[in-house]
Design an enzyme around this catalytic site. Structure first.
Site, PDB file in Angstrom:
ATOM      1  N   ARG A 185      56.532  35.675  -9.455  1.00 37.94           N
ATOM      2  CA  ARG A 185      56.845  34.977  -8.203  1.00 37.94           C
ATOM      3  C   ARG A 185      57.433  35.927  -7.170  1.00 37.94           C
ATOM      4  O   ARG A 185      57.857  37.021  -7.494  1.00 37.94           O
ATOM      5  CB  ARG A 185      57.860  33.855  -8.449  1.00 37.94           C
ATOM      6  CG  ARG A 185      57.390  32.721  -9.326  1.00 37.94           C
ATOM      7  CD  ARG A 185      58.444  31.631  -9.415  1.00 37.94           C
ATOM      8  NE  ARG A 185      59.680  32.138 -10.023  1.00 37.94           N
ATOM      9  CZ  ARG A 185      60.841  31.485 -10.011  1.00 37.94           C
ATOM     10  NH1 ARG A 185      60.923  30.317  -9.406  1.00 37.94           N
ATOM     11  NH2 ARG A 185      61.904  31.990 -10.587  1.00 37.94           N
ATOM     12  N   ASN A 221      61.937  44.797 -11.365  1.00 40.06           N
ATOM     13  CA  ASN A 221      62.091  43.802 -10.313  1.00 40.06           C
ATOM     14  C   ASN A 221      62.845  42.553 -10.762  1.00 40.06           C
ATOM     15  O   ASN A 221      63.409  41.844  -9.923  1.00 40.06           O
ATOM     16  CB  ASN A 221      60.697  43.406  -9.800  1.00 40.06           C
ATOM     17  CG  ASN A 221      60.728  42.175  -8.915  1.00 40.06           C
ATOM     18  OD1 ASN A 221      61.128  42.249  -7.757  1.00 40.06           O
ATOM     19  ND2 ASN A 221      60.310  41.032  -9.463  1.00 40.06           N
ATOM     20  N   TYR A 255      76.302  40.524  -7.957  1.00 40.15           N
ATOM     21  CA  TYR A 255      74.983  40.998  -7.514  1.00 40.15           C
ATOM     22  C   TYR A 255      75.097  42.349  -6.809  1.00 40.15           C
ATOM     23  O   TYR A 255      74.301  43.267  -7.051  1.00 40.15           O
ATOM     24  CB  TYR A 255      74.373  39.952  -6.582  1.00 40.15           C
ATOM     25  CG  TYR A 255      72.945  40.179  -6.180  1.00 40.15           C
ATOM     26  CD1 TYR A 255      71.894  39.922  -7.071  1.00 40.15           C
ATOM     27  CD2 TYR A 255      72.622  40.597  -4.890  1.00 40.15           C
ATOM     28  CE1 TYR A 255      70.573  40.096  -6.690  1.00 40.15           C
ATOM     29  CE2 TYR A 255      71.310  40.770  -4.500  1.00 40.15           C
ATOM     30  CZ  TYR A 255      70.288  40.516  -5.399  1.00 40.15           C
ATOM     31  OH  TYR A 255      68.976  40.686  -5.019  1.00 40.15           O
TER      32      TYR A 255
END
Length: 254
Positions: free
Chosen positions: A17, A91, A155
């Site tokens: 996605r 990724n 993050y």
């Protein structure tokens, strides 16, 4: 004239996605064999079917980057199927955004595991095939959040860690014909940024508008913008570019 990645094999984690899916499409359209691993079975099956319908050579497996055995097994299968692993794109990613005082242990560890442990497992597994072939391209997907971002201490830390990993890989693996680089996206329209809009309680269209107001080129980013940068680093002709972080954000980042 041949296609840029004809005969190469690209292994993309989290490739079913968003940005990952566009990267896979780019490699496949340029002649590469593509391998995708993802934990989202539905999205993975959909991506595999669409790519097969276009006549592309695809390997797809439901696997988690946080499981070393699953990663190593997938790499072995891909090598057996296509004969090489030439390009690795780390990724796969998740967000568990929250302010520091609200962030749980699970929020922190989940993000660290997927981004950092996942990239470590995948890279360590891939490099053994790359070093044997004396060729490889490793591209890590970082983020402008690596420079710091409110509500993303986990993050931001993980993405900054990926940049440190990138530079170290470039130093260690360069003598084997392997380059390592990172692409750091700014605001890109994906399911992940939609989730951010939900977290802060604003419509996605408003988040896009507010973000574009801060972007010098005057538009938001699309997954294909990141795929273009990844393709540059993955190109055989980019052999003298290694250890670099490219901010793809519509303007400069300090």
């Amino acid at each position: 004239m041949g296609k840029t990645f004809e005969g190469r094999t690209a292994f993309v984690t989290g490739g079913s996605r968003g940005i990952g899916r566009q990267i896979v499409e780019r490699f496949a359209s340029e002649g590469a064999n593509v391998a995708i691993i993802d934990v989202n079975e539905e999205a993975l099956a959909s991506a595999q079917n669409e790519l097969h319908e276009k006549g592309y050579s695809v390997y797809a497996k439901n696997a988690s980057v946080t499981d070393r055995e699953q990663i190593e097994s997938a790499m072995k299968e891909v090598f057996g199927l296509f004969g090489s692993i030439d390009i690795l794109v780390n990724n796969a990613g998740v967000i568990r955004d929250n302010m520091l005082f609200k962030m749980t242990d699970e929020d922190w560890l989940t993000v660290m595991d997927v981004h950092l442990k996942g990239a470590f497992y995948a890279t360590r597994a891939a490099q053994q095939y790359m070093t044997q072939n004396n060729y490889g391209r490793i591209i890590n997907i970082s983020s402008t959040s690596a420079l710091g971002n409110r509500g993303q201490s986990n993050y931001s830390t993980a993405k900054a860690g990926l940049q440190g990993l990138t530079k170290t890989l470039a130093i260690e693996l360069g003598k084997f014909g392997i380059t390592a680089n990172a692409v750091a996206p700014g605001f890109i329209e994906t399911d992940m940024t939609k989730a951010t809009a939900e977290r802060i309680g604003v419509p996605f269209e408003e988040l896009i508008k507010a973000s574009v107001a801060q972007i010098p080129v005057g538009r938001s980013g699309k997954p294909e913008d990141i795929a273009n940068a990844v393709a540059f680093f993955a190109d055989e002709r980019s052999s003298f570019v290694s250890g670099q972080v490219l901010y793809v954000a519509g303007g400069p980042k300090n």
